[in-house]
Design an enzyme around this catalytic site. Structure first.
Site, PDB file in Angstrom:
ATOM      1  CG  ASP A 273      45.979  38.525  93.398  1.00 43.83           C
ATOM      2  OD1 ASP A 273      44.910  38.282  92.812  1.00 43.83           O
ATOM      3  OD2 ASP A 273      47.058  38.722  92.799  1.00 43.83           O
TER       4      ASP A 273
ATOM      5  CG  ASP B 270      41.280  38.160  90.319  1.00 42.14           C
ATOM      6  OD1 ASP B 270      41.208  39.382  90.103  1.00 42.14           O
ATOM      7  OD2 ASP B 270      42.104  37.420  89.748  1.00 42.14           O
ATOM      8  CD  GLU B 271      44.334  42.577  91.659  1.00 42.01           C
ATOM      9  OE1 GLU B 271      45.296  42.757  92.443  1.00 42.01           O
ATOM     10  OE2 GLU B 271      44.446  42.624  90.430  1.00 42.01           O
TER      11      GLU B 271
END
Length: 362
Positions: free
Chosen positions: A16, A110-111
């Site tokens: 993350d 983003d993860e």
């Protein structure tokens, strides 16, 4: 290479990025470094898409109305989002993941989950893999990432929050159950505010309370989610990391601390949900034809309104237009709104080489 299905314990890493959008802006503009910034619009209907850690210290967070954020932090700097840049950086990060495993399941720009049980580097220790990946992300992009390592997706996701920012944590099979038992259910990934509230009414405040409930009880009160809750209360999550999957639908919803009674606050509350589902589609090169608006009123009655278009939506402004089209007719209200949701269905892979428009109105 051994069959993954025969592995007795899986090694799952959840990566993350830390304050991703805000960190990209601080990276690219040295004048913003060390300052409280919010990615989003500062206009009356603006919403914070991401906040730097400096801004978070004042209580500013994503999905917060911009006017509220400005009241919390008078020195807050608003930066317009650049989703084309975020997507390009996300692709760099994805390429780093691919050096270690083909089993990559992105959740957003983003993860992502990575299954490194059998990995391309032949490394035995998942914590070392996570350290290498985080170091390489820093080297290539200049950005910090946090990671969680565990034997299933639920616990890996929970672990990635334990040492943020720029850290990692491990939840082993030996301590997984104790970790879950001590955790408040409101902090469980997958348990939203409405579900947490329902659990509290049923006397379920912690993982230990949840573990005491029978499968039949959980199915009765939570339907299809019952077996999932029954499993995670025991540290069990059998979901596999699924690369290149196309979900049947993707959605986001939010329960508001105070009921909404007029159009503007409702539309403002929908904006971060729109951005969340669109970001998922962008990260996974998915197109959607059907938009559904969910409205739950103060008395817990709910309605849905949907619209299907002939071809996949080309850009986020098209999604916003449809949400506006679905939302407007429910006003004026006879009762307040406690929850709003947006979901996309009729999902399909975008053709290779097709670049969706990246536009964001805030």
């Amino acid at each position: 290479m051994n069959d993954l299905s025969l592995s007795p314990v899986r090694k799952i890493v959840h990566v993350d990025m830390d304050a991703f959008y805000a960190s990209v802006e601080q990276r690219d503009n040295p004048e913003l470094r060390g300052k409280p910034i919010a990615v989003g619009g500062s206009a009356a209907r603006g919403v914070v898409a991401a906040a730097s850690y400096e801004a978070r210290a004042f209580g500013v967070h994503s999905a917060m109305p911009s006017v509220t954020a400005k009241r919390k932090c008078l020195d807050l700097i608003f930066v317009p989002p650049r989703f084309d840049v975020y997507k390009a950086v996300s692709q760099q990060i994805r390429e780093i993941f691919a050096e270690y495993t083909p089993l990559i399941e992105p959740l957003s720009l983003d993860e992502a989950y990575l299954d490194v049980t059998e990995n391309l580097k032949g490394m035995d220790i998942a914590t070392e893999i996570a350290l290498e990946i985080r170091a390489k992300i820093k080297q290539v992009t200049g950005l910090n990432a946090s990671a969680g390592i565990s034997y299933n997706k639920f616990l890996a996701k929970m672990a990635s929050d334990l040492n943020k920012p720029n850290g990692q944590a491990v939840i082993t099979p030996r301590n997984g159950l104790a970790f879950v038992e001590a955790l408040p259910v409101k902090k469980f990934h997958g348990v939203g505010p409405a579900t947490a509230e329902k659990m509290h009414r049923l006397g379920i405040d912690t993982g230990a309370d949840l573990k005491e409930k029978t499968l039949e009880f959980l199915v009765e009160h939570f339907g299809k989610s019952g077996p999932y809750f029954y499993g995670i209360a025991r540290g069990i999550d059998e979901r596999r990391v699924k690369p290149d999957r196309v979900r049947k639908s993707v959605g986001a919803e939010d329960t508001f601390s105070q009921d909404l009674h007029s159009y503007e606050p409702a539309r403002e509350g929908l904006q971060p949900l729109i951005e969340k589902v669109w970001a998922y589609c962008e990260a996974n090169a998915i197109g959607a034809k059907t938009v559904t608006l969910k409205v739950k009123y103060a008395d817990f009655n709910q309605i849905t309104r949907s619209k299907t278009v002939p071809a996949a939506l080309p850009g986020i402004t098209d999604l916003e237009d449809i949400v506006d089209f679905l939302l407007a007719p429910i006003f004026p209200l006879r009762k307040g709104i406690r929850l709003l949701g947006v979901s996309l269905s009729s999902l399909e892979r975008r053709a290779s080489g097709t670049e969706p428009q990246l536009r964001l109105a805030l």
